[in-house]
Design an enzyme around this catalytic site. Structure first.
Site, PDB file in Angstrom:
ATOM      1  N   LYS A 175      -1.745  10.088   1.866  1.00  0.00           N
ATOM      2  CA  LYS A 175      -0.817   9.766   0.770  1.00  0.00           C
ATOM      3  C   LYS A 175      -1.060   8.298   0.434  1.00  0.00           C
ATOM      4  O   LYS A 175      -0.536   7.403   1.095  1.00  0.00           O
ATOM      5  CB  LYS A 175       0.633   9.997   1.233  1.00  0.00           C
ATOM      6  CG  LYS A 175       1.617  10.376   0.130  1.00  0.00           C
ATOM      7  CD  LYS A 175       1.724   9.369  -0.992  1.00  0.00           C
ATOM      8  CE  LYS A 175       2.669   8.236  -0.645  1.00  0.00           C
ATOM      9  NZ  LYS A 175       2.691   7.165  -1.665  1.00  0.00           N
ATOM     10  N   GLU A 178       1.354  -0.116  11.185  1.00  0.00           N
ATOM     11  CA  GLU A 178       0.936  -1.497  10.888  1.00  0.00           C
ATOM     12  C   GLU A 178       1.865  -1.975   9.783  1.00  0.00           C
ATOM     13  O   GLU A 178       1.759  -1.515   8.650  1.00  0.00           O
ATOM     14  CB  GLU A 178      -0.519  -1.537  10.398  1.00  0.00           C
ATOM     15  CG  GLU A 178      -1.545  -0.990  11.371  1.00  0.00           C
ATOM     16  CD  GLU A 178      -1.734  -1.858  12.607  1.00  0.00           C
ATOM     17  OE1 GLU A 178      -1.179  -2.973  12.665  1.00  0.00           O
ATOM     18  OE2 GLU A 178      -2.423  -1.397  13.524  1.00  0.00           O
ATOM     19  N   CYS A 236      -1.481  -8.689   4.617  1.00  0.00           N
ATOM     20  CA  CYS A 236      -0.461  -8.743   5.658  1.00  0.00           C
ATOM     21  C   CYS A 236      -0.704  -9.886   6.634  1.00  0.00           C
ATOM     22  O   CYS A 236       0.212 -10.368   7.277  1.00  0.00           O
ATOM     23  CB  CYS A 236      -0.429  -7.422   6.410  1.00  0.00           C
ATOM     24  SG  CYS A 236      -2.057  -6.947   7.007  1.00  0.00           S
ATOM     25  N   GLU A 259       9.165 -11.712   4.338  1.00  0.00           N
ATOM     26  CA  GLU A 259       7.790 -11.592   3.852  1.00  0.00           C
ATOM     27  C   GLU A 259       7.795 -11.584   2.321  1.00  0.00           C
ATOM     28  O   GLU A 259       8.454 -10.755   1.702  1.00  0.00           O
ATOM     29  CB  GLU A 259       7.188 -10.279   4.363  1.00  0.00           C
ATOM     30  CG  GLU A 259       5.760 -10.089   3.928  1.00  0.00           C
ATOM     31  CD  GLU A 259       5.156  -8.769   4.408  1.00  0.00           C
ATOM     32  OE1 GLU A 259       5.841  -7.728   4.338  1.00  0.00           O
ATOM     33  OE2 GLU A 259       4.001  -8.783   4.847  1.00  0.00           O
TER      34      GLU A 259
HETATM   35  P1  NDP Z   1       5.230   0.164   1.308  1.00  0.00           P
HETATM   36  O1  NDP Z   1       5.870   0.231   2.631  1.00  0.00           O
HETATM   37  O2  NDP Z   1       6.073   0.043   0.113  1.00  0.00           O
HETATM   38  O3  NDP Z   1       4.304   1.435   1.079  1.00  0.00           O
HETATM   39  C1  NDP Z   1       3.312   1.815   1.982  1.00  0.00           C
HETATM   40  C2  NDP Z   1       3.070   3.311   1.821  1.00  0.00           C
HETATM   41  O4  NDP Z   1       4.195   4.021   2.318  1.00  0.00           O
HETATM   42  C3  NDP Z   1       2.907   3.752   0.373  1.00  0.00           C
HETATM   43  O5  NDP Z   1       1.982   4.809   0.312  1.00  0.00           O
HETATM   44  C4  NDP Z   1       4.305   4.220   0.038  1.00  0.00           C
HETATM   45  O6  NDP Z   1       4.349   5.091  -1.045  1.00  0.00           O
HETATM   46  C5  NDP Z   1       4.688   4.893   1.322  1.00  0.00           C
HETATM   47  N1  NDP Z   1       6.124   5.058   1.520  1.00  0.00           N
HETATM   48  C6  NDP Z   1       7.132   4.272   1.083  1.00  0.00           C
HETATM   49  N2  NDP Z   1       8.327   4.748   1.520  1.00  0.00           N
HETATM   50  C7  NDP Z   1       8.058   5.857   2.238  1.00  0.00           C
HETATM   51  C8  NDP Z   1       8.858   6.814   2.940  1.00  0.00           C
HETATM   52  N3  NDP Z   1      10.189   6.698   2.998  1.00  0.00           N
HETATM   53  N4  NDP Z   1       8.255   7.840   3.559  1.00  0.00           N
HETATM   54  C9  NDP Z   1       6.911   7.950   3.544  1.00  0.00           C
HETATM   55  N5  NDP Z   1       6.094   7.107   2.886  1.00  0.00           N
HETATM   56  C10 NDP Z   1       6.657   6.068   2.244  1.00  0.00           C
HETATM   57  O7  NDP Z   1       4.170  -1.033   1.413  1.00  0.00           O
HETATM   58  P2  NDP Z   1       3.321  -1.643   0.237  1.00  0.00           P
HETATM   59  O8  NDP Z   1       2.449  -0.595  -0.335  1.00  0.00           O
HETATM   60  O9  NDP Z   1       4.265  -2.384  -0.645  1.00  0.00           O
HETATM   61  O10 NDP Z   1       2.386  -2.660   1.032  1.00  0.00           O
HETATM   62  C11 NDP Z   1       2.790  -3.930   1.384  1.00  0.00           C
HETATM   63  C12 NDP Z   1       3.330  -3.961   2.804  1.00  0.00           C
HETATM   64  O11 NDP Z   1       2.344  -3.476   3.703  1.00  0.00           O
HETATM   65  C13 NDP Z   1       3.639  -5.357   3.262  1.00  0.00           C
HETATM   66  O12 NDP Z   1       4.832  -5.358   3.995  1.00  0.00           O
HETATM   67  C14 NDP Z   1       2.475  -5.701   4.167  1.00  0.00           C
HETATM   68  O13 NDP Z   1       2.747  -6.684   5.125  1.00  0.00           O
HETATM   69  C15 NDP Z   1       2.204  -4.377   4.792  1.00  0.00           C
HETATM   70  N6  NDP Z   1       0.852  -4.359   5.305  1.00  0.00           N
HETATM   71  C16 NDP Z   1       0.657  -4.398   6.656  1.00  0.00           C
HETATM   72  C17 NDP Z   1      -0.626  -4.444   7.183  1.00  0.00           C
HETATM   73  C18 NDP Z   1      -0.853  -4.480   8.649  1.00  0.00           C
HETATM   74  O14 NDP Z   1      -1.992  -4.262   9.073  1.00  0.00           O
HETATM   75  N7  NDP Z   1       0.140  -4.730   9.466  1.00  0.00           N
HETATM   76  C19 NDP Z   1      -1.788  -4.484   6.300  1.00  0.00           C
HETATM   77  C20 NDP Z   1      -1.466  -4.429   4.890  1.00  0.00           C
HETATM   78  C21 NDP Z   1      -0.191  -4.364   4.426  1.00  0.00           C
HETATM   79  P3  NDP Z   1       4.677   4.460  -2.517  1.00  0.00           P
HETATM   80  O15 NDP Z   1       3.672   3.398  -2.730  1.00  0.00           O
HETATM   81  O16 NDP Z   1       4.514   5.577  -3.423  1.00  0.00           O
HETATM   82  O17 NDP Z   1       6.056   3.916  -2.426  1.00  0.00           O
END
Ligand code: NDP
Length: 478
Positions: A173, A249, A283, A382
């Protein structure tokens, strides 16, 4: 890609109910095309296909799977130009970055895990004269792989490659804002000989939608998520009823600690990168900069000067350093943090606004804020944009306390030429990844992941396989 479809059981398909959403280019605000919006029906179909495919894929040998993974890597490399352009159009990131980082690393993720899986071993324990124990490593089953928008293909392949190498099947997804490279990856997998049903992609939203339906599906065994900490909490709740294995992550608020005895040029040049690369939407970006007081003024002056010189603009222009943020909505969020930082006494030395020369697109200037402390929102939350704070410190103890004063624990960077101090401080910092005199230097064999609320589990090398495999002990009486 004008019409982005799901990829289920080896075929590109629209949603059963025909629903779609728009895909926008954040650098122009223009609509690129439509994306099929998946719901429960698509997740169900994809999980069923993945379960069927698991029966045969899990019985292939590591050698066979590795050969296919190498073919995927070759095809990613052959399609580098197209993939990079798709990534840039979805995200607004500089095309030069997509070409030099996102796509090459995506290919390498497949190569790395293809090679690694061939050398995987397990332990044996002999109970002398009594019994012999040996462990069999087996794939777990169907994995739900949920990826974010900042490094879309890079972070997705970091999951897909070990997942497939270990013999699991998956339902992907992707983030709703960046659907295209995942779709192209599905095409590449098919071309490389991945059997139908092994890799499925369902597009759609997160909460109460495709993402959540995947995490609560009773026939999904594992969930690997990269995303925000709040998303991790939601996923943990919805995965609890079926007790899925989880790898998270999550977010970070990473300290970048600069001691006065550092190599100044190295520290400042890398800090510019660790602050603003990919518009700060990484991140691992070091968004809290702490500088030892004797160096503070010089460091701030140099950082501001270099931030001002970064070229913000058209992601397709090879001269561009900083592209567009992912969306207008995200820009408003980033700007909200800056506005509130100023209300709390912060001083913006550079940036803090949209660039005047750009009339459209979600562009934001590289921003340096000072005169804030650990009570301010900007040093605690963040931001995930091109915004850093800089604070002076006087002692090692003080900076360790400040650095650790957060519920995040993803990464930390420290700059010093004192070896003893480097070891001492690295030992005290509460972060899963610590860089000394460098940043974002990755050996994919090493454990990668966050402490505290920055994640659960570790990825990389054998650690990815700890997650994507089950160990089964066989005890044979002699
Ligand atoms: P999100 O948490 O908004 O989304 C990540 C994924 O999860 C998307 O595919 C999103 O779908 C999906 N999602 C959101 N809510 C749900 C739910 N309730 N159930 C299942 N899936 C869900 O993150 P972002 O895309 O905004 O990315 C940025 C974030 O990712 C930052 O916090 C960053 O720090 C973190 N990150 C961490 C990394 C690491 O290695 N630790 C690396 C890169 C980023 P949809 O987009 O459709 O909402």
């Amino acid at each position: 890609m004008e019409r982005v479809l799901h990829f289920i059981d080896g075929a590109f398909v629209p949603s059963e109910d025909g629903r779609t959403f728009d895909n926008l280019n954040p650098a122009t605000g223009e609509r690129i095309g439509t994306v099929a919006e998946g719901g429960r029906a698509e997740i169900d179909k994809a999980v069923r296909a993945a379960r069927r495919a698991f029966r045969t894929w899990s019985r292939t040998t590591a050698q066979e799977r590795a050969a296919i993974l190498h073919r995927i890597a070759n095809l990613i490399e052959e399609n580098l130009e197209e993939l990079a352009l798709l990534e840039t159009t979805d995200t607004g990131k500089p095309l030069s970055l997509a070409k030099s980082l996102d796509i090459p690393r995506s290919a390498y993720n497949f190569r790395f895990f293809a090679d690694f899986v061939k050398g995987l071993s397990t332990e044996t324990f002999e109970m002398e004269g009594v019994a012999l124990n040996y462990a069999l490593r087996r794939p777990v089953g169907v994995a739900g792989l949920i990826s974010p928008w900042n490094l879309p293909l890079f972070l997705l392949t970091w999951k897909v490659a070990p997942c497939l190498a270990a013999g699991n099947t998956c339902v992907i997804k992707p983030a709703e804002l960046t659907p295209t490279t995942a779709t192209k990856l599905a095409e590449i997998c098919k071309q490389a000989g991945v059997p139908d049903g092994v890799v499925n992609v369902v597009h759609g939203f997160g909460p109460d939608a495709a993402g959540q339906f995947l995490t609560e599906h009773e026939d999904v065994d594992l969930i690997s998520l990269t995303g925000e900490t709040t998303t991790g909490k939601a996923v943990m709740r919805s995965a609890a009823s079926t007790l899925k294995r989880l790898s998270f992550e999550l977010g970070g608020k990473n300290p970048n600690i600069v001691f006065a005895d550092c190599d100044f040029e190295d520290a400042i040049a890398t800090t510019v990168r660790s602050s603003f690369v990919n518009q700060g939407e990484v991140c691992l970006c070091g968004s809290r900069i702490y500088v030892e007081r004797p160096l503070y003024d010089r460091f701030v002056e140099a950082l501001v000067d270099r931030a001002r010189k970064l070229r913000v603009g058209d992601p397709l222009d090879p001269q561009t350093d900083v592209g567009s943020l992912i969306s207008e909505e995200h820009l408003e969020r980033v700007h909200g943090f800056v506005r509130r930082a100023v209300e709390q006494g912060g001083r913006v030395l550079v940036g803090g606004k949209r660039p005047e020369h750009l009339k459209r697109g979600a562009f934001y200037e590289p921003t340096v804020i000072v005169d804030v402390d650990e009570t301010c929102e900007i040093t605690r939350q963040e931001v995930f944009g091109p915004v850093v704070t800089v604070q002076p410190f006087d002692t090692e103890e003080e900076v360790i306390r400040l650095a650790n004063d957060t519920h995040y624990g993803l990464s930390a960077t420290l700059w010093t030429s004192n070896l003893k101090r480097a070891h001492r401080v690295a030992g005290e910092l509460e972060a899963g990844v610590i860089w000394v005199n460098t940043w974002f230097l990755r050996d994919l064999r090493t454990p990668f992941g966050g402490m505290k609320q920055s994640g659960i589990g570790r990825e990389g090398g054998v650690h990815s396989f700890e997650f994507f495999t089950e160990l089964k002990n066989v005890c044979i009486k002699l």
